[in-house]
Design an enzyme around this catalytic site. Structure first.
Site, PDB file in Angstrom:
ATOM      1  CE  LYS A 193     -12.054   1.045   1.109  1.00  0.00           C
ATOM      2  NZ  LYS A 193     -11.431   1.873   1.982  1.00  0.00           N
ATOM      3  CD  GLU A 209      -3.143  -0.717   2.167  1.00  0.00           C
ATOM      4  OE1 GLU A 209      -2.842  -0.031   3.208  1.00  0.00           O
ATOM      5  OE2 GLU A 209      -4.302  -0.768   1.813  1.00  0.00           O
ATOM      6  CG  HIS A 235       9.483 -29.150  -0.706  1.00  0.00           C
ATOM      7  ND1 HIS A 235      10.147 -30.402  -1.004  1.00  0.00           N
ATOM      8  CD2 HIS A 235      10.211 -28.538   0.393  1.00  0.00           C
ATOM      9  CE1 HIS A 235      11.133 -30.539  -0.290  1.00  0.00           C
ATOM     10  NE2 HIS A 235      11.181 -29.401   0.690  1.00  0.00           N
TER      11      HIS A 235
HETATM   12  O1  PA5 Z   1      -3.327   1.039   5.884  1.00  0.00           O
HETATM   13  C1  PA5 Z   1      -4.566   1.710   5.749  1.00  0.00           C
HETATM   14  O2  PA5 Z   1      -4.584   3.008   6.003  1.00  0.00           O
HETATM   15  C2  PA5 Z   1      -5.671   0.853   5.346  1.00  0.00           C
HETATM   16  O3  PA5 Z   1      -5.126  -0.536   5.131  1.00  0.00           O
HETATM   17  C3  PA5 Z   1      -6.729   0.670   6.426  1.00  0.00           C
HETATM   18  O4  PA5 Z   1      -6.238   0.452   7.513  1.00  0.00           O
HETATM   19  C4  PA5 Z   1      -7.965  -0.302   6.067  1.00  0.00           C
HETATM   20  O5  PA5 Z   1      -8.259   0.169   4.669  1.00  0.00           O
HETATM   21  C5  PA5 Z   1      -8.992  -0.076   6.973  1.00  0.00           C
HETATM   22  O6  PA5 Z   1      -9.505   1.182   7.312  1.00  0.00           O
HETATM   23  P1  PA5 Z   1     -10.224   1.813   8.262  1.00  0.00           P
HETATM   24  O7  PA5 Z   1      -9.451   1.826   9.478  1.00  0.00           O
HETATM   25  O8  PA5 Z   1     -10.719   3.076   7.957  1.00  0.00           O
HETATM   26  O9  PA5 Z   1     -11.429   0.966   8.475  1.00  0.00           O
END
Ligand code: PA5
Length: 393
Positions: free
Chosen positions: A382, A259, A280
């Protein structure tokens, strides 16, 4: 203790690199984000609440997705023995949309004393929202008025649907700091409350993280090394483990790097293996497949000993020899490896690695010249899903 071998199985060595850009410019010119401060303001309260929770339930259900659960799961899975009944079992939910999971979870919890921690910084994420709605109705049916004292919400301090619901229902809340993104939040209440409820001393994580912060040389070097490898076409980094308890740590790493760095058509794809199992299967590709991979091996010694009479060695020694043999074979097959060794799996060592990799993810983003703190691509699915959910079928 953590030790780094960033040279033996690498074609590029230290003297090839100029680290002055990262060292001198980066820390001076770039806002680090709150995770860099290693704030311990909430620790005492978290420890007190965790201790009450441990006395009042058999299962602590943590509902969250991405950065809202992966750090806690990484640490808890790494530290827990494989077998045996736990005083409090920490279970995670809300990180997928599986019908079987939710229904079977409710059935499993039926006769157990349960407390819940719902975690969402935005408070609007679909997966935890659906899981929490189901669990909330179930808790209210089971505990009536008392349900509100068994639910903890970790969310934004000022806004969001979850905060509004927590206020309306009277849940105790913990704050996800404004300046710390989900995947950097394991050392905030997001990760610390579940880890403390699982029975672990969260102070030790900070001891390790502070040591990593005081000793950034290896981090600078590793960050530059992986960037150099990427520039040469090695676009996949495999995080390789030889201890299955670290499988969730691998997932946390993949989120952190995926990310933070996969954007604007750039970035190293993070993948992982659990060896020797995957030797393996994927091992064939790693040894002889397309030349796009480099490896970051995180080897954890066992703090238990099992002597193998036939080999005149402990099983831990054989495991390490396997890791070294793989590194050597891969090196000969043009796949370079960095080795990070932990003398044992401990909270201090995990805290060290958490800080080390958070810093590396950010430095890597800086070297790629991308915005390392956002994740706009996650909204792609989303937006479509939210529209589809509203459509009549
Ligand atoms: O690293 C990040 O910001 C994302 O992976 C969020 O943690 C994830 O999308 C969850 O978001 P939220 O805590 O708003 O539900």
């Amino acid at each position: 203790m953590i030790t780094f071998d960033l040279k033996t199985y690498q074609y590029k060595k230290l003297n090839d690199f100029d680290l002055s850009n990262i060292k001198e410019t980066f820390l001076k010119d770039h806002p680090m984000g709150g995770w860099y401060d290693l704030r311990k303001d909430d620790i005492k309260e978290i420890q007190e609440v965790a201790s009450t929770i441990r006395k009042s339930c058999e299962v602590f259900l943590v509902i969250g997705i991405g950065g809202s659960y992966m750090g806690a799961k990484a640490v808890i899975d790494a530290m827990m023995p494989y077998y045996g009944k736990k005083p409090v079992e920490v279970i995670f939910a809300g990180y997928q949309l599986s019908t079987d999971y939710l229904l079977e979870l409710k059935e499993y919890l039926k006769d157990k004393e349960v407390m819940v921690n719902v975690i969402s910084k935005s408070g609007t994420t679909l997966e935890p929202a659906i899981a929490f709605q189901e669990v909330l109705s179930w808790m209210e049916e089971k505990y009536g008025e008392g349900a509100k004292d068994r639910i903890f919400a970790t969310t934004d301090a000022k806004t969001g649907t979850l905060l509004a619901l927590a206020k309306e229902k009277g849940f105790k809340t913990f704050v996800v700091p404004d300046d710390i993104g989900g995947r950097f939040s394991v050392l905030t209440p997001v990760g610390l409350l579940p880890i403390a409820v699982a029975g672990f001393d969260i102070e030790e994580l900070f001891i390790g993280a502070s040591k990593a912060k005081e000793n950034l040389e290896d981090c600078y070097y590793y960050s530059k090394l992986r960037d150099e490898l990427y520039q040469e076409g090695k676009v996949v980094e495999s995080f390789d483990f030889y201890e299955p308890k670290l499988a969730s740590f691998a997932e946390w790493l993949k989120q952190l790097f995926g990310e933070s760095q996969g954007k604007e058509g750039k970035g190293i794809l993070p993948v992982s293996t659990i060896n020797t199992r995957d030797l393996h299967s994927l091992g064939q590709y790693y040894q002889e497949g397309k030349d796009i991979l480099f490896s970051t091996c995180i080897f954890a010694h066992s703090n238990q000993s099992l002597y193998l009479e036939e080999y005149h060695k402990t099983l831990d020694e054989v495991n390490e020899l396997a890791m070294e043999s793989v590194a050597q074979a891969h090196y000969e097959g043009h796949l370079p490896t960095s080795i990070i060794r932990m003398d044992k799996i401990s909270l201090e060592n995990l805290g060290y690695l958490i800080f080390f990799f958070e810093m590396s993810a950010m430095l890597g983003g800086y070297l790629l010249n991308i915005r390392y703190y956002d994740q706009p691509g996650v909204n792609g699915y989303k937006d479509i899903l939210h529209k589809k959910i509203k459509e009549d079928r």
